[in-house]
Design a protein around this motif. Structure first.
Motif, short mmCIF file in Angstrom:
data_model
loop_
_atom_site.label_atom_id
_atom_site.label_comp_id
_atom_site.label_asym_id
_atom_site.label_seq_id
_atom_site.Cartn_x
_atom_site.Cartn_y
_atom_site.Cartn_z
N GLN A 1 0.82 -1.21 0.00
CA GLN A 1 0.00 0.00 0.00
C GLN A 1 0.86 1.27 0.00
OE1 GLN A 1 -2.77 -0.21 3.27
NE2 GLN A 1 -3.68 -2.13 2.56
N ALA A 2 2.03 1.18 0.61
CA ALA A 2 2.93 2.34 0.66
C ALA A 2 3.75 2.50 -0.61
CB ALA A 2 3.86 2.20 1.87
N GLY A 3 3.62 1.54 -1.54
CA GLY A 3 4.32 1.65 -2.81
C GLY A 3 5.62 0.89 -2.89
N TRP A 4 5.83 -0.05 -1.96
CA TRP A 4 7.08 -0.79 -1.91
C TRP A 4 6.79 -2.29 -1.83
CZ3 TRP A 4 10.75 2.74 -2.79
CH2 TRP A 4 10.49 4.05 -2.40
N GLU A 5 7.84 -3.07 -1.87
CA GLU A 5 7.73 -4.51 -1.66
C GLU A 5 8.34 -4.86 -0.31
OE1 GLU A 5 9.69 -8.64 -3.46
OE2 GLU A 5 9.74 -6.80 -4.66
N PHE A 6 7.71 -5.79 0.41
CA PHE A 6 8.31 -6.24 1.66
C PHE A 6 9.48 -7.16 1.33
CE2 PHE A 6 8.82 -8.28 5.73
CZ PHE A 6 8.54 -7.26 6.62
N GLY A 7 10.63 -6.88 1.91
CA GLY A 7 11.85 -7.53 1.47
C GLY A 7 12.27 -8.76 2.23
N GLY A 8 11.67 -9.05 3.38
CA GLY A 8 12.14 -10.16 4.19
C GLY A 8 11.15 -11.30 4.28
N ARG A 9 11.65 -12.47 4.64
CA ARG A 9 10.79 -13.63 4.86
C ARG A 9 10.20 -13.64 6.27
NH1 ARG A 9 14.49 -18.57 3.15
NH2 ARG A 9 16.01 -17.27 4.24
N ILE A 10 10.70 -12.78 7.13
CA ILE A 10 10.12 -12.62 8.46
C ILE A 10 9.89 -11.14 8.69
CG2 ILE A 10 11.40 -14.65 9.28
CD1 ILE A 10 13.05 -12.68 11.02
N ALA A 11 8.98 -10.84 9.61
CA ALA A 11 8.72 -9.45 9.98
C ALA A 11 8.95 -9.24 11.47
CB ALA A 11 7.29 -9.06 9.62
N GLY A 12 9.75 -10.12 12.06
CA GLY A 12 10.07 -9.96 13.47
C GLY A 12 10.23 -11.28 14.18
N HIS A 13 10.44 -11.19 15.49
CA HIS A 13 10.77 -12.37 16.29
C HIS A 13 10.64 -12.02 17.76
CE1 HIS A 13 14.52 -10.25 17.12
NE2 HIS A 13 14.57 -10.00 15.81
N LEU A 14 10.80 -13.03 18.59
CA LEU A 14 10.78 -12.80 20.03
C LEU A 14 12.07 -12.14 20.48
CD1 LEU A 14 9.27 -16.17 21.29
CD2 LEU A 14 8.15 -13.94 21.26
N VAL A 15 11.99 -11.49 21.63
CA VAL A 15 13.16 -10.85 22.22
C VAL A 15 13.02 -10.94 23.73
CG1 VAL A 15 12.23 -8.50 22.43
CG2 VAL A 15 14.68 -8.81 22.00
#
Length: 314
Positions: free
Chosen positions: A239-253
């Motif tokens: 929607q922002a005009g880009w492609e999501f570049g990763g296979r993950i969008a985060g993780h536990l910490v």
């Protein structure tokens, strides 16, 4: 109950229905020492080879991201935490993570002011960041490799290890660090632009709004699965005009040492295949804390940007 771990970290132990907490610090219990722990306490479905000096299988839990099953018996201790103590402990855990992130923000301010420049190699910049973090903030441990990406390397996700590259005068670059502040992890990433390329500036400026939009989705539906939340991040990028570049969008910490997440523990990632609710508690009944990472790319122009920080702690 406390125990000395070979990793140097305190632990909490769950034995049958009893919870043992070692918030008071590190001591050795009954002359037993946990050993055989791999780097960053990464043991999953361990057996007797994972822990020396113990026999029957029980469950123990290190204060990092996940549970560890091992061979533990003969532990002596007392207490099941009260609800009030558990709430206080959760407030403390959130406070420690928030404090670690605030220190990371200060570190990144100094990195941008003093170190980001053309003519330095990615490896050289990484070394200078390591020295700055040690000198100014006492950081001697990083729970994951320092990631410096510039130019076309910004298309590459964390798992890649591209060759060294010299930062150029009109580059976009990002820094992804996992500094450990007083035994608590930060995981923080920001993007910087050298020069006046409007597309690169627009990409950098799109990162935080996408992050905040994704965070708003999560806050309105904290029981969302890791897979569904990953799909939301990808859609917001589009929607922002880009492609999501990763296979993950985060993780536990969590507290250090961070769980080195094996590939078969997909439930600890924000990614496709994780069908668990992100609100699921850890084996001790504690809230799990998540990092959200936004990686936006323009493959045609060979550029990307990265933005990462706590999702579950404001």
């Amino acid at each position: 109950m406390t125990a000395t771990l070979s990793c140097g970290h305190r632990c909490e132990i769950l034995q049958t229905d009893l919870r043992y907490s070692c918030e008071s610090g590190l001591t050795q219990v009954d002359q037993h020492t946990f050993s055989g722990w791999r780097q960053r306490c990464s043991i999953w479905n361990a057996n007797k080879e994972g822990v020396e000096g113990f026999g029957q299988a029980e469950v123990y839990y290190c204060c990092c991201a996940g549970e560890h099953r091992g061979a533990i018996s003969g532990l002596k201790g007392k207490s099941v935490m009260s609800a009030g103590n558990a709430a206080t402990e959760e407030d403390q855990r959130a406070s420690y993570l928030r404090d670690a992130q605030n220190k990371a923000i200060c570190l990144f301010d100094e990195i941008e002011r003093d170190l980001i420049r053309p003519g330095v190699s990615e490896q050289g910049l990484s070394d200078q960041i390591h020295a700055l973090a040690a000198e100014r903030y006492g950081v001697t441990a990083h729970w994951h490799k320092r990631v410096i990406r510039s130019g076309p390397h910004t298309l590459m996700p964390y798992v890649e290890n591209p060759p060294d590259r010299i930062v150029e005068a009109d580059d976009i670059l990002f820094v992804d660090l996992g500094p450990v502040f007083e035994a608590w992890e930060a995981d923080f990433g920001r993007t910087f632009v050298l020069g006046g390329d409007p597309v690169k500036h627009r990409l950098r400026d799109a990162l935080e709004p996408v992050f905040l939009a994704a965070k708003s989705h999560f806050q309105s539906n904290p029981d969302i699965t890791g897979e569904a939340f990953y799909d939301i991040a990808c859609e917001l990028a589009k929607q922002a005009g880009w492609e999501f570049g990763g296979r993950i969008a985060g993780h536990l910490v969590g507290s250090f040492p961070h769980e080195t997440i094996p590939n078969d523990r997909i439930t600890l990632y924000i990614t496709r295949g994780n069908l668990d609710a992100m609100s699921r508690l850890n084996p001790l009944g504690q809230k799990r804390h998540w990092i959200l990472e936004i990686h936006l790319v323009d493959r045609a122009r060979q550029i990307g940007g990265f933005y990462e920080q706590l999702l579950t702690v404001d």
